[in-house]
Motif scaffolding. Structure first.
Motif, PDB file in Angstrom:
ATOM      1  N   CYS A  73     -74.276-113.874  52.479  1.00 44.93           N
ATOM      2  CA  CYS A  73     -75.681-113.672  52.839  1.00 44.93           C
ATOM      3  C   CYS A  73     -75.910-112.206  53.200  1.00 44.93           C
ATOM      4  O   CYS A  73     -75.333-111.699  54.175  1.00 44.93           O
ATOM      5  N   ASN A  81     -79.891-114.519  57.543  1.00 41.00           N
ATOM      6  CA  ASN A  81     -78.492-114.654  57.117  1.00 41.00           C
ATOM      7  C   ASN A  81     -77.808-115.811  57.832  1.00 41.00           C
ATOM      8  O   ASN A  81     -76.989-116.528  57.241  1.00 41.00           O
ATOM      9  N   SER A  85     -76.502-119.138  55.893  1.00 38.69           N
ATOM     10  CA  SER A  85     -75.082-119.456  56.045  1.00 38.69           C
ATOM     11  C   SER A  85     -74.887-120.879  56.544  1.00 38.69           C
ATOM     12  O   SER A  85     -74.038-121.624  56.042  1.00 38.69           O
ATOM     13  N   CYS A  88     -75.735-123.430  53.821  1.00 39.79           N
ATOM     14  CA  CYS A  88     -74.672-123.495  52.810  1.00 39.79           C
ATOM     15  C   CYS A  88     -73.458-124.251  53.345  1.00 39.79           C
ATOM     16  O   CYS A  88     -72.854-125.069  52.635  1.00 39.79           O
ATOM     17  N   LYS A  89     -73.114-123.996  54.602  1.00 44.58           N
ATOM     18  CA  LYS A  89     -71.910-124.588  55.177  1.00 44.58           C
ATOM     19  C   LYS A  89     -72.093-126.066  55.511  1.00 44.58           C
ATOM     20  O   LYS A  89     -71.266-126.908  55.143  1.00 44.58           O
ATOM     21  N   THR A  97     -68.285-119.129  54.113  1.00 42.49           N
ATOM     22  CA  THR A  97     -69.545-118.395  54.222  1.00 42.49           C
ATOM     23  C   THR A  97     -69.300-117.033  54.853  1.00 42.49           C
ATOM     24  O   THR A  97     -68.475-116.883  55.755  1.00 42.49           O
ATOM     25  N   ALA A  99     -71.583-113.632  56.349  1.00 47.03           N
ATOM     26  CA  ALA A  99     -72.920-113.169  56.715  1.00 47.03           C
ATOM     27  C   ALA A  99     -72.880-111.714  57.158  1.00 47.03           C
ATOM     28  O   ALA A  99     -71.980-111.299  57.891  1.00 47.03           O
ATOM     29  N   VAL A 115     -70.185-119.636  61.021  1.00 45.85           N
ATOM     30  CA  VAL A 115     -70.046-118.702  59.902  1.00 45.85           C
ATOM     31  C   VAL A 115     -68.582-118.255  59.846  1.00 45.85           C
ATOM     32  O   VAL A 115     -68.009-117.821  60.846  1.00 45.85           O
TER      33      VAL A 115
END
Length: 221
Positions: A73, A81, A85, A88-89, A97, A99, A115
Motif C-alpha cells: 500500500c 494505507n 492493508s 487485504c489481510k 501486507t 504499508a 500489517v
C-alpha cells in the motif's frame, strides 16, 4: 511458481516498484483511483492496471485480491494505507501486507493492527545514519593501519547458507570475527547461540584479507 503482487496507490513509487518487480519475475497488478496515474502505469508492459479506490472492498474483490501473495500500500495517506492493508489481510487473506507510512510514530500501531511490514522513509534514513555512525565509531577504535584489519558490512540474503544458523554452527576463516548484527532497529552483540537471519546486516572484522572468504561463507556468493 510466480508470485502475485498487488500495488495500491502511489504514482512514481508504484511505477518504479512495478518495473523492479517485473524484472524479478513477479506478476504485478496496480490499483489507483487517479485516472491519469492509471494511464501512465498502463504504459508499462506486463502489468494489469485497475482504476479504483483500493480502500473499498468491492474494488479489491473486483481485482481478485484473494489471489495475491503480497499487497503493498503506497498511497500518500497513512490512514488509507492502513485500511487497505487490513482489508487485504483480514477480508481477502493476502499472505503478506506492506504499508508505507509518513509518520514513524505510527509504525508500532500499524504492526499491532496486523500489517506485516511497515516502511517509513524517515525511519529508514535515520537507521542508515545510525548504522553508519556505528561503523565509523568502530573504525576509529580499531587500529586499521596498513590495511591489516578490515571492517565490512555484509547483508544476509534469504538464500544465504547461514540463514537461521547459530554462530557456533558457522565455520568462518580463522582470523574473522562477527562484531555485531544490525537487525531492523536493534544492534545485537552476538554470542555462540545467536542466530543469523536473512535481512541482517553483519559487521565482520577480519585480518589478512580474509574478508572476501567471510563474505562468501555468509552469503554463499
Amino acid at each position: 511458481m510466480r508470485k502475485n503482487v498487488l500495488l495500491i496507490g502511489g504514482r512514481s513509487k508504484a511505477k518504479s516498484l512495478a518495473l523492479s518487480l517485473l524484472k524479478r519475475g513477479f506478476n504485478v497488478t496496480t490499483v489507483n483511483e487517479n485516472y491519469d496515474d492509471c494511464m501512465m502505469l498502463a504504459e508499462i508492459d506486463g502489468i494489469r492496471v485497475v482504476c479504483g479506490d483500493g480502500t473499498k472492498p468491492f474494488i479489491l474483490d473486483e481485482v481478485g485480491a484473494y489471489n495475491y501473495d503480497i499487497a503493498i500500500c503506497l498511497t500518500p495517506n497513512d490512514e488509507d494505507n492502513l485500511v487497505a492493508s487490513e482489508l487485504c489481510k483480514k477480508q481477502f487473506h493476502v499472505r503478506k501486507t506492506v504499508a508505507l507510512v509518513s509518520d514513524p510514530r505510527k509504525m508500532d500501531f500499524f504492526k499491532q493492527m496486523g500489517v506485516d511490514s511497515v516502511v517509513c522513509a524517515i525511519s529508514t534514513i535515520t537507521h542508515i545514519i545510525e548504522q553508519q555512525a556505528f561503523i565509523d565509531e568502530m573504525a576509529n577504535i580499531i587500529p586499521i593501519g596498513k590495511g591489516q584489519v578490515q571492517i565490512v558490512e555484509v547483508q544476509i540474503p534469504e538464500t544465504s547458507p547461514v540463514n537461521g544458523k547459530k554462530l557456533w554452527e558457522i565455520t568462518l576463516p580463522k582470523e574473522v570475527i562477527i562484531g555485531c548484527i544490525l537487525r531492523e532497529d536493534s544492534t545485537i552483540i552476538p554470542r555462540g547461540e545467536t542466530r543469523i537471519l536473512s535481512g541482517d546486516t553483519v559487521v565482520v572484522i577480519s585480518g589478512n584479507g580474509q574478508q572476501f572468504e567471510a563474505i562468501k561463507v555468509l552469503t554463499g556468493r
